[in-house]
Design an enzyme around this catalytic site. Structure first.
Site, PDB file in Angstrom:
ATOM      1  CG  ASP A  15      -7.507   4.317  12.373  1.00 14.49           C
ATOM      2  OD1 ASP A  15      -7.172   5.156  11.618  1.00 14.49           O
ATOM      3  OD2 ASP A  15      -6.508   3.671  12.811  1.00 14.49           O
ATOM      4  CG  ASP A 135       2.419   0.598   7.051  1.00 10.39           C
ATOM      5  OD1 ASP A 135       2.449   2.065   7.204  1.00 10.39           O
ATOM      6  OD2 ASP A 135       1.276   0.097   6.451  1.00 10.39           O
TER       7      ASP A 135
END
Length: 241
Positions: A15, A135
């Site tokens: 990330d 998500d």
């Protein structure tokens, strides 16, 4: 299993924020812990046995347009394993540009929720290349850096995107993401049961038993970030569960 994930695998997360590898707690800016250069991290995970890498442009996810393109391109050039990328990919043109660059799968979250047809549009020219990111917080799909609820049920949404041509689903359990407190498999199993395409699970992995639980829930793979960077277990051990 699928061509994309012939056997269960653990996929290290790289990330990126401001050109550096970071890990956030529950996706919130300001909670980040930094882990250095993205290329160095990517090469480390490949050396330790990664078959796939999971890249996220966190700035792109928050700002709505890609921000870490140079770092992404450097990682793709440095490694010889498939790379999947999410964060700030909003249009079919964005996706195709990345796929031509050498990205194996583009991950669409907010864009897919706001414009589901973009999944079909990309899939027409690059079949199987779209991974839709769902998500969920409290059983509801959330978007825009996990800040906005959509009212969508993740299992129902996954089935809809499969119909539109998605090649895989990335399912993140926001309730446990980044906390290193373990996984919840009930909702993951519901998403797996709703589709025939691979479901890659993300969020909450703190131990090898968590990896095993996601595998037993039917996930094709698990994305792991903080636990690997903090040394909770090795990638080699995780891939042996």
């Amino acid at each position: 299993m699928s061509e994309a994930f012939p056997t269960f695998e653990v996929i290290p997360a790289v990330d990126m924020q401001d050109g550096e590898v970071v890990q956030l707690v529950q996706g919130e800016r300001g909670t980040e812990k930094r882990y250095g250069d993205p290329v160095a991290a990517a090469e480390r995970w490949v050396d330790e046995g990664a078959s796939t890498l999971h890249l996220v442009d966190l700035d792109g996810a928050f700002e709505g347009e890609r921000q870490n393109a140079d770092a992404v391109e450097a990682v793709v050039a440095a490694v010889d394993v498939p790379v999947q990328l999410g964060g700030g990919i909003r249009t079919a043109a964005d996706a195709r540009e990345l796929l031509e660059l050498g990205i194996e799968r583009v991950i669409l979250g907010t864009a897919a929720v706001e414009n589901p047809d973009v999944v079909a549009e990309i899939s027409e020219t690059h079949p199987g290349s779209v991974m839709v990111s769902l998500d969920a917080r409290d059983g509801e799909v959330v978007v825009s850096g996990w800040t906005e609820g959509t009212g969508l049920d993740p299992a129902e949404a996954a089935a809809r995107y499969e119909e539109l041509g998605a090649g895989a689903i990335l399912f993140t359990d926001v309730d446990v993401e980044g906390k290193l407190e373990g996984v919840q498999t009930d909702v993951t199993r519901r998403v797996v049961d709703a589709v025939d395409i691979p479901v890659v699970a993300s969020g909450g992995v703190a131990s090898l038993s968590d990896v095993r639980a996601l595998k037993d829930a039917g996930a094709a793979a698990a994305v792991v970030g903080t636990a690997l960077y903090e040394g909770a277990f090795t990638l080699r051990d995780a891939n042996d569960v």
